[in-house]
Design an enzyme around this catalytic site. Structure first.
Site, PDB file in Angstrom:
ATOM      1  N   GLU A 114       0.840  -1.204   0.000  1.00 55.67           N
ATOM      2  CA  GLU A 114       0.000   0.000   0.000  1.00 55.67           C
ATOM      3  C   GLU A 114       0.872   1.250   0.000  1.00 55.67           C
ATOM      4  OE1 GLU A 114      -2.507  -0.164   3.468  1.00 55.67           O
ATOM      5  OE2 GLU A 114      -3.063  -2.248   3.120  1.00 55.67           O
ATOM      6  N   LYS A 116       2.221   4.548   1.328  1.00 57.40           N
ATOM      7  CA  LYS A 116       2.186   5.102   2.682  1.00 57.40           C
ATOM      8  C   LYS A 116       1.828   6.578   2.564  1.00 57.40           C
ATOM      9  CE  LYS A 116       4.659   5.191   7.044  1.00 57.40           C
ATOM     10  NZ  LYS A 116       4.397   6.581   7.387  1.00 57.40           N
ATOM     11  N   ASP A 118       0.932  10.377   3.170  1.00 63.59           N
ATOM     12  CA  ASP A 118       1.548  11.360   4.051  1.00 63.59           C
ATOM     13  C   ASP A 118       0.495  12.341   4.535  1.00 63.59           C
ATOM     14  OD1 ASP A 118       3.534  12.471   5.450  1.00 63.59           O
ATOM     15  OD2 ASP A 118       4.614  13.317   3.742  1.00 63.59           O
ATOM     16  N   TYR A 226      -7.344   2.182   5.711  1.00 57.93           N
ATOM     17  CA  TYR A 226      -6.389   1.091   5.502  1.00 57.93           C
ATOM     18  C   TYR A 226      -6.416   0.004   6.565  1.00 57.93           C
ATOM     19  CZ  TYR A 226      -3.738   4.552   8.220  1.00 57.93           C
ATOM     20  OH  TYR A 226      -3.350   5.482   9.135  1.00 57.93           O
ATOM     21  N   LYS A 316      10.460   3.182   3.528  1.00 58.04           N
ATOM     22  CA  LYS A 316      10.411   4.620   3.268  1.00 58.04           C
ATOM     23  C   LYS A 316      11.137   5.000   1.970  1.00 58.04           C
ATOM     24  CE  LYS A 316       9.000   7.290   6.047  1.00 58.04           C
ATOM     25  NZ  LYS A 316       9.171   7.690   7.447  1.00 58.04           N
ATOM     26  N   CYS A 410      25.390  40.572 -18.351  1.00 55.08           N
ATOM     27  CA  CYS A 410      25.502  39.117 -18.456  1.00 55.08           C
ATOM     28  C   CYS A 410      26.842  38.637 -17.889  1.00 55.08           C
ATOM     29  CB  CYS A 410      25.379  38.715 -19.923  1.00 55.08           C
ATOM     30  SG  CYS A 410      25.677  36.962 -20.188  1.00 55.08           S
ATOM     31  N   CYS A 413      28.840  37.251 -21.269  1.00 51.52           N
ATOM     32  CA  CYS A 413      29.266  38.083 -22.411  1.00 51.52           C
ATOM     33  C   CYS A 413      29.237  39.577 -22.097  1.00 51.52           C
ATOM     34  CB  CYS A 413      28.389  37.791 -23.620  1.00 51.52           C
ATOM     35  SG  CYS A 413      26.730  38.474 -23.460  1.00 51.52           S
ATOM     36  N   CYS A 428      19.579  38.107 -20.981  1.00 49.02           N
ATOM     37  CA  CYS A 428      20.789  38.676 -21.554  1.00 49.02           C
ATOM     38  C   CYS A 428      20.446  39.095 -22.977  1.00 49.02           C
ATOM     39  CB  CYS A 428      21.904  37.626 -21.563  1.00 49.02           C
ATOM     40  SG  CYS A 428      23.196  37.963 -22.776  1.00 49.02           S
ATOM     41  N   CYS A 434      26.519  35.945 -27.253  1.00 49.14           N
ATOM     42  CA  CYS A 434      26.778  35.398 -25.918  1.00 49.14           C
ATOM     43  C   CYS A 434      27.143  33.916 -26.028  1.00 49.14           C
ATOM     44  CB  CYS A 434      25.538  35.577 -25.047  1.00 49.14           C
ATOM     45  SG  CYS A 434      25.702  34.857 -23.416  1.00 49.14           S
TER      46      CYS A 434
HETATM   47  S1  IVH Z   1      -1.210   0.883   8.798  1.00 48.92           S
HETATM   48  C1  IVH Z   1      -1.442  -1.434  12.279  1.00 48.92           C
HETATM   49  N1  IVH Z   1      -1.260   1.691   6.330  1.00 48.92           N
HETATM   50  O1  IVH Z   1       1.749   5.666   8.785  1.00 48.92           O
HETATM   51  C2  IVH Z   1      -1.061  -0.607  11.163  1.00 48.92           C
HETATM   52  N2  IVH Z   1      -0.509   3.203   8.012  1.00 48.92           N
HETATM   53  O2  IVH Z   1       4.108   5.332  10.419  1.00 48.92           O
HETATM   54  C3  IVH Z   1      -1.075   0.832  11.445  1.00 48.92           C
HETATM   55  N3  IVH Z   1       0.055   5.419   7.167  1.00 48.92           N
HETATM   56  O3  IVH Z   1       0.145   6.107  11.876  1.00 48.92           O
HETATM   57  C4  IVH Z   1      -0.923   1.696  10.292  1.00 48.92           C
HETATM   58  N4  IVH Z   1      -0.425   5.022   5.061  1.00 48.92           N
HETATM   59  O4  IVH Z   1      -0.782   7.375   9.841  1.00 48.92           O
HETATM   60  C5  IVH Z   1      -0.976   2.010   7.597  1.00 48.92           C
HETATM   61  N5  IVH Z   1      -1.396   2.320   4.099  1.00 48.92           N
HETATM   62  C6  IVH Z   1      -1.121   2.618   5.368  1.00 48.92           C
HETATM   63  C7  IVH Z   1      -0.660   3.876   5.750  1.00 48.92           C
HETATM   64  C8  IVH Z   1      -0.353   4.141   7.081  1.00 48.92           C
HETATM   65  C9  IVH Z   1      -0.007   5.928   5.934  1.00 48.92           C
HETATM   66  C10 IVH Z   1       0.518   6.163   8.352  1.00 48.92           C
HETATM   67  C11 IVH Z   1      -0.406   6.068   9.533  1.00 48.92           C
HETATM   68  C12 IVH Z   1       0.430   5.497  10.647  1.00 48.92           C
HETATM   69  C13 IVH Z   1       1.812   5.849  10.184  1.00 48.92           C
HETATM   70  C14 IVH Z   1       2.833   4.931  10.789  1.00 48.92           C
END
Ligand code: IVH
Length: 674
Positions: A114, A116, A118, A226, A316, A410, A413, A428, A434
């Protein structure tokens, strides 16, 4: 009160919930927005005349009336966990090994992979299908009650769909601000001279922590779910994470569409790479990938350690923003004379590479960000984009910092630099006098999309210009083995190869040649349109403004640039010299003329997205332009077709939303010949 009114109201609410689901969760609305608005207004009107029938789960009741004075606290019945991180492949292999060892399982493990997201973690509690509260993660045990604000997110169902849900269902997910919404929010802030948000995550956090839900309601927040928390009085169907996510979606909860089920670490890594490659094009910000052991039975056996599950790991991405400080500022001269201030930085590892230069764009940007030499700054490198200075680290200004001023002349030149009113860019005025502009013009001429001269890199061109071996692109074809081998680090073999590549580049298409000339604002597409319209170089050269304005996509500014280019004697001399050196433009294929082609796609506006099987998007674009189609970058109501390959994302959903016809490569090729 007549029960028919109650029925009518309930019918409208059901309809509106259904349409919101199609729109926000499935990304596949089946009515136009106007129809939704009409139903919504109808419901509002009914509720106005029958206020006694208003219920909190009505789609009209998302925004509560009173601002809070403070957020309440909510104790999480089950803690909200965090994730352990890995930053490289070895650590991921080690995680997978630990999973195997604990499970005493030999076969490859199935994971859900999945993005992650932000944003901010949130817990939504539904009882009997009705949203009871929404809480932030807080310290994992106690969070803030942000129910009023979360209710304003149209993608969060106030009521779950269907009947197949447990009595108590806590759903966990991430609230985030899509990149486009963030850009627009900051644009508005700039217009109003208000403070901008640093990034979508901060903007999402700031928006969710508003005491007045009316403000949150105006912010473009989204959510992807999620995982689950407490589940009581029933179960969610499915025995895997993947099935659980599908079930959440069935209940009306939005789930990220880029989630995949993968088997084994190799597949995890190729998913990671694929998403990393597409990171900049995704509609939302992410900072890595989360892999979760898919089978719930395995998850139970693996359990937790401290605050994180043993069955999940975050892989990450390299950070796209880091802190460095500005050592100095240089001014670079571009092909058209544009002067770009460039910050020389203390080297910093960002976006996966070490960066020691970052663009400051132009003086307007420097003033807006108030950047000075000596400042600590945030440097951003996202994907292939040139690194840039995003902003000054607040509070880092030293008394010794030095203001940045534009040069009057410039740096290469010494010609006067002019700043045209209304334009952000200073230029320029030296033109081909140039040497920097000459070198840049030659780099453009030799580049892949232009004359495509193999082995003639930027450094080599700079060397050739610096040694006065070439002054214009025509001089390239006068280079000799002797002159080339006299260059530092140039062996005989490389020199021979370069001469061969130059020889091979002598028969460009008209479009490529026009593009290679480097006329201001004449990119690949415009060059192709010019070639299609005028068929030969001499006709383009002699075209008058009115004739140019007839060409697809050419407006007065570009037309003026073209005419101006062909009025400059030095440019005409270079073209003559190129032709004397043996450049022979291939006959422009009459069959490429729009008027001669009866393709279904001629004259149509087409957007290309995703990975096409066996053809690059560039090639597809060329083919389409050649038959007179217009290829644009973003889907709108004006788009005729979306050519979609694999992994098509937001453009595909938008096209579906707008009812734009979607075709694949095969049907495009078929339509080309029709
Ligand atoms: S699962 C038991 N899935 O990442 C599992 N977290 O660093 C708990 N986050 O606090 C989290 N995308 O805010 C999960 N696809 C994803 C996520 C995700 C972002 C964040 C979430 C969590 C933090 C942990």
């Amino acid at each position: 009160m007549p029960s028919s009114i109650k029925k009518e109201i309930e019918g409208l609410r059901k309809n509106l919930r259904y349409h919101a689901y199609q729109y926000y969760v499935l990304d596949d609305p089946d009515v136009p927005d106007a129809e939704y608005d009409r139903l919504y207004k109808q419901l509002l009107a009914f509720e106005e005349t029958h206020p006694e029938l208003i219920t909190p789960d009505s789609p009209t009741q998302r925004v509560g009336s009173k601002p809070l004075s403070a957020f309440g606290q909510i104790q999480h019945q089950l803690p909200m966990l965090s994730l352990d991180n890995v930053f490289n492949e070895e650590a991921l292999y080690a995680f997978d090994q630990r999973v195997h060892d604990r499970l005493l399982h030999d076969e490859a493990i199935e994971y859900t992979a999945e993005p992650k997201l932000d944003g901010l973690a949130i817990s939504l509690r539904y009882e009997k299908g009705v949203l009871i509260y929404a809480a932030t993660r807080g310290d994992g045990t106690t969070g803030e009650d942000v129910t009023q604000n979360i209710r304003t997110l149209k993608s969060v169902p106030l009521m779950l769909l269907g009947k197949d849900f447990p009595d108590v269902l806590e759903v966990r997910g991430e609230v985030f601000m899509p990149k486009a919404g963030f850009a627009e929010l900051n644009r508005q802030a700039r217009l109003k001279e208000e403070k901008e948000f640093a990034n979508p995550r901060n903007a999402a956090a700031g928006s969710l922590r508003q005491l007045d839900p009316k403000i949150t309601a105006k912010r473009p927040l989204s959510i992807y779910c999620y995982s689950t928390g407490v589940v009581e009085g029933g179960e969610l169907a499915g025995s895997t994470q993947y099935e659980m996510l599908q079930q959440l979606q069935v209940l009306g909860l939005p789930v990220c569409r880029d989630i995949r089920r993968v088997r084994g670490v190799k597949a995890c890594l190729s998913y990671y790479q694929d998403i990393l490659n597409r990171r900049d094009k995704l509609a939302y910000d992410i900072d890595g990938i989360v892999y979760k052991v898919d089978a719930v039975a395995f998850q139970r056996r693996l359990g937790f350690v401290a605050r994180a599950p043993r069955w999940a790991i975050a892989h990450k991405f390299p950070a796209q923003e880091e802190i460095s400080h500005i050592l100095d500022v240089d001014f670079q001269v571009g092909r058209t004379g544009a002067i770009t201030p460039v910050a020389r930085l203390a080297p910093v590892f960002v976006g996966g590479v070490t960066v020691s230069n970052a663009t400051l764009h132009n003086m307007d940007e420097i003033r807006r960000k108030d950047v000075r030499v000596g400042d600590q700054v945030i440097v951003r490198r996202a994907g292939d984009v040139i690194p840039e200075v995003v902003r000054v680290v607040p509070g880092s200004r030293k008394a010794s910092s030095v203001k940045i001023e534009m040069l009057s002349h410039c740096p290469v030149c010494d010609s006067v630099i002019e700043q045209i009113d209304g334009e952000a860019t200073a230029r320029c005025t030296g033109g081909l006098y140039c040497s920097a502009q000459r070198a840049e013009a030659i780099k453009h001429f030799a580049s892949r999309k232009a004359m495509d001269i193999d082995g003639l890199g930027n450094k080599l061109i700079e060397q050739l210009v610096a040694q006065a071996l070439i002054n214009t692109s025509a001089d390239l074809y006068r280079l000799t083995l002797t002159s080339l081998v006299s260059l530092e680090r140039m062996g005989e073999k490389s020199a021979e190869n370069l001469l061969l590549a130059l020889e091979q580049s002598k028969q460009p298409t008209l479009a490529k040649f026009l593009y290679a000339l480097g006329i201001r604002e004449v990119g690949e597409t415009t060059a192709m349109n010019l070639a299609n319209a005028f068929m030969s170089l001499s006709t383009v050269q002699n075209a008058e403004i009115d004739a140019l304005l007839e060409v697809q996509d050419i407006g007065p500014v570009v037309a003026q640039h073209i005419v101006h280019f062909f009025q400059q004697q030095p440019n005409l001399d270079v073209i003559d010299q190129l032709q004397s050196a043996g450049i022979k433009i291939k006959d422009h294929q009459r069959t490429q003329l729009t008027s001669d082609i009866n393709s279904e796609l001629s004259g149509k506006i087409i957007v290309i997205t995703g990975t096409l099987p066996g053809m690059s998007r560039g090639e597809a674009k060329e083919k389409l332009i050649a038959i007179g189609a217009k290829v644009t970058g973003s889907v709108s109501a004006k788009t005729d077709y979306l050519l979609a390959g694999d992994n098509a994302g937001s453009k595909l959903s938008k096209a579906k939303k707008l009812g734009v016809k979607v075709i694949n490569l095969e049907s495009m090729l078929a339509l080309l010949c029709e």
